[in-house]
Design an enzyme around this catalytic site. Structure first.
Site, PDB file in Angstrom:
ATOM      1  N   HIS A 242      62.832  50.719  59.528  1.00  0.00           N
ATOM      2  CA  HIS A 242      63.103  49.522  60.348  1.00  0.00           C
ATOM      3  C   HIS A 242      64.141  49.883  61.417  1.00  0.00           C
ATOM      4  O   HIS A 242      65.050  50.667  61.171  1.00  0.00           O
ATOM      5  CB  HIS A 242      63.599  48.374  59.472  1.00  0.00           C
ATOM      6  CG  HIS A 242      63.654  47.080  60.214  1.00  0.00           C
ATOM      7  ND1 HIS A 242      64.679  46.770  61.081  1.00  0.00           N
ATOM      8  CD2 HIS A 242      62.789  46.042  60.261  1.00  0.00           C
ATOM      9  CE1 HIS A 242      64.438  45.582  61.617  1.00  0.00           C
ATOM     10  NE2 HIS A 242      63.297  45.115  61.135  1.00  0.00           N
TER      11      HIS A 242
ATOM     12  N   GLU B 254      57.241  46.807  65.601  1.00  0.00           N
ATOM     13  CA  GLU B 254      58.268  45.794  65.828  1.00  0.00           C
ATOM     14  C   GLU B 254      59.149  46.223  67.000  1.00  0.00           C
ATOM     15  O   GLU B 254      60.110  46.973  66.806  1.00  0.00           O
ATOM     16  CB  GLU B 254      59.141  45.630  64.581  1.00  0.00           C
ATOM     17  CG  GLU B 254      58.369  45.319  63.319  1.00  0.00           C
ATOM     18  CD  GLU B 254      59.241  44.626  62.281  1.00  0.00           C
ATOM     19  OE1 GLU B 254      58.777  43.619  61.735  1.00  0.00           O
ATOM     20  OE2 GLU B 254      60.371  45.075  62.037  1.00  0.00           O
TER      21      GLU B 254
END
Ligand code: 13P
Length: 253
Positions: free
Chosen positions: A98, A170
């Site tokens: 992430h 993302e």
């Protein structure tokens, strides 16, 4: 057709009491069955992994993940959790790379590659997150950058292993309080690039970053998108339930 993966990471939020309330409300709502055409998943903080696992129970339609795991199986790595430990606690998914971990905790393409391999070695699903900064986007290099992140992390995997990987795109500029929701046209090219390389070869290509109840259906309509990875909107269980419904309606066509 493959189910649409629709899930949430709670990031560093929720006490055990809040985790119990969210998970209990969801399991009671689902009644042991995933919404048609959807694969739900939830990724709590480590402290809540076993609590959530117990409430979900055996054979839950909701997959459970952890937000990170080390690449070694055990050893002197203070503050880290290994994939076997995550599995022992009930995890089926390991989130890897992430942008918040890349930015603040030194995650690199090299460590994501090691962690993907560790997850696969122990039979867990790697959920590999990739995404570019606003500067990279402004330079017109989004697709090249995210492909490099993905290729680096997935290098050397045979077709069978690659087929178990889920990728979440993302963009950093779209994530969290400081982000702004991406528009559909902004995402068409990155997903075309990812799709050309990975559609049909991985288990899923998800979109994440300021997904909300207004934009979720449109985001699912982008070519090559096979799911959503959601933060804030899904931290409230009512929001997550709505997202599952939107996913199910999309799957039904
Ligand atoms: P938000 O949905 O809160 O922008 O977070 C997205 C995300 O980072 C999921 O991993």
């Amino acid at each position: 057709m493959q189910p649409l993966w629709i899930g949430t990471s709670w990031k560093m939020t929720k006490t055990l009491e809040e985790a119990r309330a969210w998970t209990t409300a969801l399991t009671e709502h689902l009644g042991g069955r995933a919404p048609e055409g959807v694969q739900p998943f939830v990724i709590p903080p480590f402290t809540a992994t076993t609590t959530v696992a117990q409430i979900l129970g055996q054979d839950s339609p909701v997959l459970l993940g952890v937000q990170n795991a080390h690449w070694e199986d055990e050893g002197a790595w203070t503050g880290e959790v290994s994939v076997p430990q995550a599995k022992d606690a009930g995890a089926q998914i390991v989130e890897i790379g992430h942008s918040e971990r890349r930015e603040h905790f030194g995650e690199t393409v090299e460590t994501t590659r090691l962690k993907v391999a560790a997850a696969l070695r122990h039979g867990l699903t790697p959920l590999l997150c990739i995404g570019e900064s606003a500067e990279t986007k402004d330079a017109g290099e989004s697709s090249a950058f995210i492909l490099e992140q993905a290729r680096g992390a997935l290098e050397g995997l045979d077709a069978g292993r690659l087929a178990r990987v889920v990728i979440a795109y993302e963009p950093i500029w779209a994530i969290g309080e400081k982000g702004r929701p991406a528009t559909v046209p902004e995402l068409v090219e990155p997903f075309a690039a990812l799709g050309a390389e990975y559609t049909g070869r991985v288990q899923g290509l998800l979109y994440g970053g300021s997904v909300n109840l207004e934009n979720a259906a449109d985001l699912l309509g982008i070519d090559h998108v096979t799911g959503l990875f959601v933060g804030r909107t899904a931290w409230d269980v009512a929001g997550y339930r709505r997202l599952l419904e939107i996913g199910s309606a999309h799957a039904a066509g």
